[in-house]
Design a protein around this motif. Structure first.
Motif, PDB file in Angstrom:
ATOM      1  N   ARG A   1      -0.314   3.052  -1.888  1.00 54.62           N
ATOM      2  CA  ARG A   1      -1.652   3.418  -1.827  1.00 54.62           C
ATOM      3  C   ARG A   1      -1.762   4.485  -2.428  1.00 54.62           C
TER       4      ARG A   1
ATOM      5  N   TYR B   1       0.773  -3.051  -0.493  1.00 52.15           N
ATOM      6  CA  TYR B   1       0.023  -2.941  -0.419  1.00 52.15           C
ATOM      7  C   TYR B   1      -0.194  -0.730  -1.053  1.00 52.15           C
TER       8      TYR B   1
ATOM      9  N   GLY C   1      -3.263  -4.421  -3.339  1.00 52.08           N
ATOM     10  CA  GLY C   1      -3.385  -5.102  -2.646  1.00 52.08           C
ATOM     11  C   GLY C   1      -5.141  -5.465  -1.790  1.00 52.08           C
TER      12      GLY C   1
ATOM     13  N   GLU D   1      -7.329  -9.127   0.735  1.00 55.75           N
ATOM     14  CA  GLU D   1      -8.525  -8.820   1.616  1.00 55.75           C
ATOM     15  C   GLU D   1      -9.374  -9.438   1.587  1.00 55.75           C
TER      16      GLU D   1
END
Length: 164
Positions: free
Chosen positions: A79, A77, A140, A144
């Motif tokens: 970012r 994840y 990612g 979620e």
């Protein structure tokens, strides 16, 4: 279904980043030619063809190192814009060093041209930023869970009951 959409975004981001990196490499390599005023006008179709070959060249050599960076950033994840700039620089460096002969007896690269190394690394950094703008900001996100829907607002107090 979100994963399939994410794969298309990743592919589009990679192709856009390769196009920008190809334009930078071609522009930087041809810059001494552009600065000479005695050459006259430059044919735009020739420039388009050279940029097309630069795109094919960059995308062919960068696919494996870029795939490694994409897998790492998607898995963890990541970012941050700096991570993609550094990753792009590493990919550009790997692409250049993959073309330079390596002497196994001295464990050194032979024939490194510093200007070309800087061009490829800089193009990789800019390509990493372009990829971040398109796909990296949501790395990612496909894993979620979807947000729950809000319940509808209550009916007014004097409204007729819903028919069943």
């Amino acid at each position: 279904m979100a994963l399939i959409g994410r794969l298309f975004v990743i592919l589009f981001g990679f192709l856009a980043a390769c196009l920008v990196a190809g334009m930078i490499v071609v522009g930087a390599v041809l810059f001494p030619e552009f600065s000479d005023l005695s050459t006259g006008t430059i044919d735009q179709s020739a420039i388009d063809i050279v940029i097309g070959f630069g795109f094919i060249f960059i995308s062919g050599f960068a696919v494996l190192p870029a795939l490694i960076v994409v897998l790492i950033t998607e898995a963890f994840y990541i970012r941050g814009v700096l991570a993609y700039a550094v990753g792009g620089g590493v990919v550009g460096l790997a692409c250049y060093l993959g073309l330079v002969p390596f002497d196994t007896t001295t464990l050194r690269f032979d024939g490194i041209v510093r200007r070309h190394l800087e061009i490829m690394t800089g193009a990789g950094i800019v390509a990493g930023l372009v990829y971040w703008m398109i796909a990296g900001r949501n790395a990612g996100a496909w894993r979620e869970p979807p947000r729950p829907l809000r319940p509808p607002p209550p009916l007014p107090a004097h409204s007729p009951p819903p028919s069943s």
